[in-house]
Design an enzyme around this catalytic site. Sequence first.
Site, mmCIF file in Angstrom:
data_model
loop_
_atom_site.group_PDB
_atom_site.id
_atom_site.type_symbol
_atom_site.label_atom_id
_atom_site.label_comp_id
_atom_site.label_asym_id
_atom_site.label_seq_id
_atom_site.Cartn_x
_atom_site.Cartn_y
_atom_site.Cartn_z
ATOM 1 N N ILE A 242 13.151 -45.787 47.729
ATOM 2 C CA ILE A 242 14.212 -45.148 48.510
ATOM 3 C C ILE A 242 15.601 -45.392 47.936
ATOM 4 C CG2 ILE A 242 12.801 -45.235 50.596
ATOM 5 C CD1 ILE A 242 14.691 -47.432 51.662
ATOM 6 N N HIS A 243 15.776 -46.472 47.163
ATOM 7 C CA HIS A 243 17.109 -46.731 46.605
ATOM 8 C C HIS A 243 17.520 -45.686 45.567
ATOM 9 C CE1 HIS A 243 14.540 -49.407 43.875
ATOM 10 N NE2 HIS A 243 14.980 -48.447 43.071
ATOM 11 N N SER A 244 16.556 -44.944 45.036
ATOM 12 C CA SER A 244 16.887 -43.915 44.032
ATOM 13 C C SER A 244 17.411 -42.630 44.652
ATOM 14 C CB SER A 244 15.636 -43.587 43.206
ATOM 15 O OG SER A 244 15.190 -44.718 42.503
ATOM 16 N N ASP B 256 21.357 -45.560 46.409
ATOM 17 C CA ASP B 256 22.148 -46.609 47.053
ATOM 18 C C ASP B 256 21.190 -47.672 47.569
ATOM 19 O OD1 ASP B 256 24.301 -47.986 48.143
ATOM 20 O OD2 ASP B 256 25.072 -46.256 49.265
#
Length: 333
Positions: free
Chosen positions: A238-240, A295
């Site tokens: 999910i950070h991508s 993020d």
Amino acid sequence: MSEKWDKESILSLSGAFQTCRILLTAAELDLFTILSDGPKSVEDIARDKSWDERGLRIVMDALAATGFLQKSAEGSYSADETMLKLMAKNGSQSILPLVLHRNRMWESWSKLTEIVKTGSNPNPLGMASRTSEEVQDFIDAMHVVGSVMANRIVESLDLAPFKRMLDVGGASGTYIMAFLRKAPHMKATLFDFPRVVEMGRNRLTQHGFIDRVEIVAGDYTKDELPSGHDLVLLSAIIHSNSRDVNRMLYGKIFRSLDPGGTVLIRDYVLDESRTNPPDGAIFAVNMLCATSAGDSYTLKEIREDLETSGFVSVNLIRNGANMDQLISAEKPR
């Protein structure tokens, strides 16, 4: 607690890139593999590789000065057993793929100032833009990072209720192997890009898990996810993405999960100040440099997006400081 800085520590940090760059260049040149069959002189290496003798000598002297190599009185260079084990391509505990990945991060981080000024990343490092060699290095690097952590993560979970898991963006199967090793009753599906799943097939075959794993090639931004699973894993995915893309992904997971099924998300989970864990805040900068909208997210943000997609019982079930935090959520029965 925040680091306490003074003049000396700031100056030391601002110059630390020099030793780092020397090591990254040694990795790029594969010097440790070159030295794995014994000591060599600068002249021999330069002649064999058609490299510049002066440049190679200066770099190898610096590697010797910093302890990465040893230099004999006769002028030959060697690497000790520890360095060969860690930094040679054929080393028994080689971290070379991860170091090469960080060498590519050097290039993306060099654009940070311009990205902050403009709000735009001119060259996000998406999988589609990577060469085959870069994809292999990245997947191998993630395996180096993931092997130990996957076992730690799995040991904290009760897998008895689950029968079949789907690993979205499962790369070469590092987490699938850890899950199946702990839960012999489980089967799994690995979902990733076409050229990545073949790396997964090879690793799963090599380690004897392929008979319990279905390989599905696809792109979660375009394709629906395979159904028939009571557990879905999103490990360092999910950070991508932007929150919009993550909500789209959660919706696809919700549709693919069996009623009563669970999604597990492994990632950094920031507190509301967005400064803890500190490595999570620094990793957000990595996403600023490497992606167009990635993020590190807070628990509140992740919970909101999961609940918007229909999930309930969203909880942080494992805390940590090294991207070893876990969030679980359930699809209602």
